[in-house]
Scaffold this active site. Structure first.
Site, mmCIF file in Angstrom:
data_model
loop_
_atom_site.group_PDB
_atom_site.id
_atom_site.type_symbol
_atom_site.label_atom_id
_atom_site.label_comp_id
_atom_site.label_asym_id
_atom_site.label_seq_id
_atom_site.Cartn_x
_atom_site.Cartn_y
_atom_site.Cartn_z
ATOM 1 N N THR A 1 0.848 -1.205 0.000
ATOM 2 C CA THR A 1 0.000 0.000 0.000
ATOM 3 C C THR A 1 0.881 1.251 0.000
ATOM 4 O O THR A 1 1.893 1.303 0.721
ATOM 5 C CB THR A 1 -0.901 -0.002 1.256
ATOM 6 O OG1 THR A 1 -1.599 -1.241 1.281
ATOM 7 C CG2 THR A 1 -1.884 1.149 1.233
ATOM 8 N N ASN B 1 6.788 0.173 -5.404
ATOM 9 C CA ASN B 1 6.529 -0.603 -6.604
ATOM 10 C C ASN B 1 7.304 -1.914 -6.549
ATOM 11 O O ASN B 1 8.522 -1.914 -6.523
ATOM 12 C CB ASN B 1 6.928 0.205 -7.840
ATOM 13 C CG ASN B 1 6.223 -0.325 -9.061
ATOM 14 O OD1 ASN B 1 6.329 -1.511 -9.352
ATOM 15 N ND2 ASN B 1 5.506 0.523 -9.762
ATOM 16 N N HIS C 1 -2.743 6.563 -13.958
ATOM 17 C CA HIS C 1 -3.314 5.379 -13.324
ATOM 18 C C HIS C 1 -4.821 5.368 -13.542
ATOM 19 O O HIS C 1 -5.410 6.382 -13.897
ATOM 20 C CB HIS C 1 -3.021 5.361 -11.813
ATOM 21 C CG HIS C 1 -1.615 4.962 -11.487
ATOM 22 N ND1 HIS C 1 -0.580 5.863 -11.445
ATOM 23 C CD2 HIS C 1 -1.076 3.751 -11.183
ATOM 24 C CE1 HIS C 1 0.541 5.226 -11.139
ATOM 25 N NE2 HIS C 1 0.272 3.945 -10.967
ATOM 26 N N LYS D 1 -7.694 4.922 -8.358
ATOM 27 C CA LYS D 1 -6.516 5.040 -7.482
ATOM 28 C C LYS D 1 -6.721 6.195 -6.507
ATOM 29 O O LYS D 1 -7.075 7.301 -6.904
ATOM 30 C CB LYS D 1 -5.241 5.248 -8.309
ATOM 31 C CG LYS D 1 -3.990 5.301 -7.432
ATOM 32 C CD LYS D 1 -2.724 5.193 -8.249
ATOM 33 C CE LYS D 1 -1.475 5.410 -7.408
ATOM 34 N NZ LYS D 1 -1.292 4.416 -6.349
ATOM 35 N N THR E 1 5.259 5.644 -6.795
ATOM 36 C CA THR E 1 6.361 5.414 -7.740
ATOM 37 C C THR E 1 6.884 6.733 -8.301
ATOM 38 O O THR E 1 8.097 6.921 -8.431
ATOM 39 C CB THR E 1 5.867 4.494 -8.876
ATOM 40 O OG1 THR E 1 5.416 3.272 -8.283
ATOM 41 C CG2 THR E 1 6.966 4.199 -9.878
HETATM 42 N N1 LIG Z 1 3.715 -1.498 -4.207
HETATM 43 C C1 LIG Z 1 3.204 -1.910 -5.357
HETATM 44 O O1 LIG Z 1 3.857 -2.545 -6.192
HETATM 45 C C2 LIG Z 1 1.740 -1.641 -5.628
HETATM 46 C C3 LIG Z 1 1.104 -2.161 -6.757
HETATM 47 C C4 LIG Z 1 -0.260 -1.961 -6.922
HETATM 48 C C5 LIG Z 1 -0.970 -1.232 -5.985
HETATM 49 N N2 LIG Z 1 -0.300 -0.698 -4.909
HETATM 50 C C6 LIG Z 1 -1.007 0.001 -3.846
HETATM 51 O O2 LIG Z 1 -1.742 -0.971 -3.115
HETATM 52 C C7 LIG Z 1 -2.953 -0.391 -2.623
HETATM 53 C C8 LIG Z 1 -4.134 -1.216 -3.118
HETATM 54 O O3 LIG Z 1 -4.221 -1.095 -4.512
HETATM 55 P P1 LIG Z 1 -5.390 -1.818 -5.343
HETATM 56 O O4 LIG Z 1 -5.239 -1.317 -6.726
HETATM 57 O O5 LIG Z 1 -5.389 -3.291 -5.074
HETATM 58 O O6 LIG Z 1 -6.670 -1.129 -4.674
HETATM 59 P P2 LIG Z 1 -8.177 -1.654 -4.552
HETATM 60 O O7 LIG Z 1 -8.506 -2.527 -5.707
HETATM 61 O O8 LIG Z 1 -9.020 -0.450 -4.285
HETATM 62 O O9 LIG Z 1 -8.143 -2.553 -3.250
HETATM 63 C C9 LIG Z 1 -8.020 -2.074 -1.950
HETATM 64 C C10 LIG Z 1 -8.744 -3.046 -1.055
HETATM 65 O O10 LIG Z 1 -8.433 -2.785 0.312
HETATM 66 C C11 LIG Z 1 -9.558 -3.179 1.043
HETATM 67 N N3 LIG Z 1 -9.495 -2.641 2.399
HETATM 68 C C12 LIG Z 1 -9.722 -1.373 2.817
HETATM 69 N N4 LIG Z 1 -9.578 -1.301 4.176
HETATM 70 C C13 LIG Z 1 -9.251 -2.565 4.589
HETATM 71 C C14 LIG Z 1 -8.986 -3.133 5.854
HETATM 72 N N5 LIG Z 1 -9.028 -2.406 6.998
HETATM 73 N N6 LIG Z 1 -8.676 -4.455 5.917
HETATM 74 C C15 LIG Z 1 -8.644 -5.214 4.797
HETATM 75 N N7 LIG Z 1 -8.911 -4.725 3.567
HETATM 76 C C16 LIG Z 1 -9.203 -3.400 3.472
HETATM 77 C C17 LIG Z 1 -10.724 -2.634 0.234
HETATM 78 O O11 LIG Z 1 -11.886 -3.309 0.550
HETATM 79 P P3 LIG Z 1 -13.348 -2.686 0.134
HETATM 80 O O12 LIG Z 1 -13.399 -2.819 -1.344
HETATM 81 O O13 LIG Z 1 -14.242 -3.624 0.861
HETATM 82 O O14 LIG Z 1 -13.339 -1.284 0.631
HETATM 83 C C18 LIG Z 1 -10.256 -2.940 -1.185
HETATM 84 O O15 LIG Z 1 -10.739 -4.195 -1.642
HETATM 85 C C19 LIG Z 1 -2.917 1.083 -3.103
HETATM 86 O O16 LIG Z 1 -2.350 1.875 -2.093
HETATM 87 C C20 LIG Z 1 -1.997 1.042 -4.307
HETATM 88 O O17 LIG Z 1 -1.353 2.280 -4.547
HETATM 89 C C21 LIG Z 1 1.022 -0.891 -4.725
#
Ligand SMILES: NC(=O)c1ccc[n+]([C@@H]2O[C@H](COP(=O)([O-])OP(=O)(O)OC[C@H]3O[C@@H](n4cnc5c(N)ncnc54)[C@H](OP(=O)(O)O)[C@@H]3O)[C@@H](O)[C@H]2O)c1
Length: 226
Positions: A78, A104, A135, A139, A146
């Site tokens: 995250t 990333n 993005h 997002k 990144t």
């Molecule tokens: N580091 C990397 O390589 C990388 C790559 C991709 C993404 N990311 C980051 O990862 C994060 C998620 O990205 P995503 O694209 O997967 O987003 P997403 O599809 O919106 O998924 C986020 C999920 O987190 C859940 N959530 C919220 N609060 C929670 C809690 N307390 N406990 C458990 N689950 C919870 C949400 O559930 P609900 O739908 O039920 O609200 C949602 O399903 C973002 O910050 C993004 O920038 C990082």
């Protein structure tokens, strides 16, 4: 290994799939089961080796604090919480656990970081630079983690602080562009993710690598060892 994955979203669900394919035992919690990090008690985490977080900038700090309180290793994908980085680092050291985060987790992007580090020399030679990041429209944080890393790399290498422009459109997985422009020519560098698979693989390899380790790690410093 036993992994607890936080987040059933676009990336968390791919991480779970990738971990299963690598024969790990996987449990996944979504927001409904973990409001305010309430599912992350020491008892509930007893048999978990590592918690992997792909949730939201708003909820991630509660998860980090709960996991550190339970002395559990953690991999955090995250983004959007890096204002707390120094505080988390000192809490990790105090708790004596292993913690790995990364803006990333894709190997390709980390190779891109190296390319950008050498291209940053342009900023000392009359080139003006700009960073663009695109993005999908859902997002939550902007600018992307990144793009902030790109900005930091260029600042550390050349002293120049480049402006970041963010676009949120359609279902773009993640595109980062760096342009250096001079009266003579233009340098154009771009990384364009085709899917989230690279992030998921990087996160699972990170969790395996972190096993038995203590300390605070950034993916960009350790990905070559995975
Ligand atoms: N580091 C990397 O390589 C990388 C790559 C991709 C993404 N990311 C980051 O990862 C994060 C998620 O990205 P995503 O694209 O997967 O987003 P997403 O599809 O919106 O998924 C986020 C999920 O987190 C859940 N959530 C919220 N609060 C929670 C809690 N307390 N406990 C458990 N689950 C919870 C949400 O559930 P609900 O739908 O039920 O609200 C949602 O399903 C973002 O910050 C993004 O920038 C990082």
């Amino acid at each position: 290994m036993n992994f607890l994955i936080l987040g059933r979203g676009k990336t968390g669900s791919l991480v779970a799939q990738c971990a299963k394919e690598r024969h790990h035992h996987v449990r996944v919690l979504g927001a409904d089961q973990n409001r305010g990090g309430r599912a992350l008690t020491p008892d509930a985490l007893r048999d978990v080796n590592t918690v992997i977080d792909f949730t939201t900038p708003v909820s991630v700090m509660e998860h980090i604090l709960a996991c550190l309180g339970a002395k559990k290793n953690m991999v955090v994908g995250t983004t959007g919480w890096y204002g707390h980085l120094d505080a988390v680092r000192s809490q990790v050291e105090k708790a004596g656990v292993g913690f790995l985060y990364g803006a990333n987790f894709s190997v390709g992007v980390n190779l891109f970081f190296d390319t950008v580090r050498s291209a940053a020399e342009a900023a000392r030679h009359k080139y003006s630079g700009q960073i663009f990041e695109r993005h999908h429209q859902h997002k939550k944080d902007a600018p992307s983690g990144t793009s902030l890393v790109l900005q930091r790399i260029i600042k550390d290498s050349s002293g120049a602080e480049l402006e970041i422009t963010s676009f949120r459109e359609g279902d773009v997985v993640g595109m980062h562009e760096l342009i250096f422009d001079s009266p003579n020519d233009r340098i154009y560098l771009c990384h364009d993710a085709k899917s989230r698979q690279g992030y998921a693989e990087g996160a699972v390899l990170s969790a395996e690598w972190l096993s038995g380790k203590t300390g605070f790690y950034d993916f960009k410093d350790v990905w070559r060892e995975l």
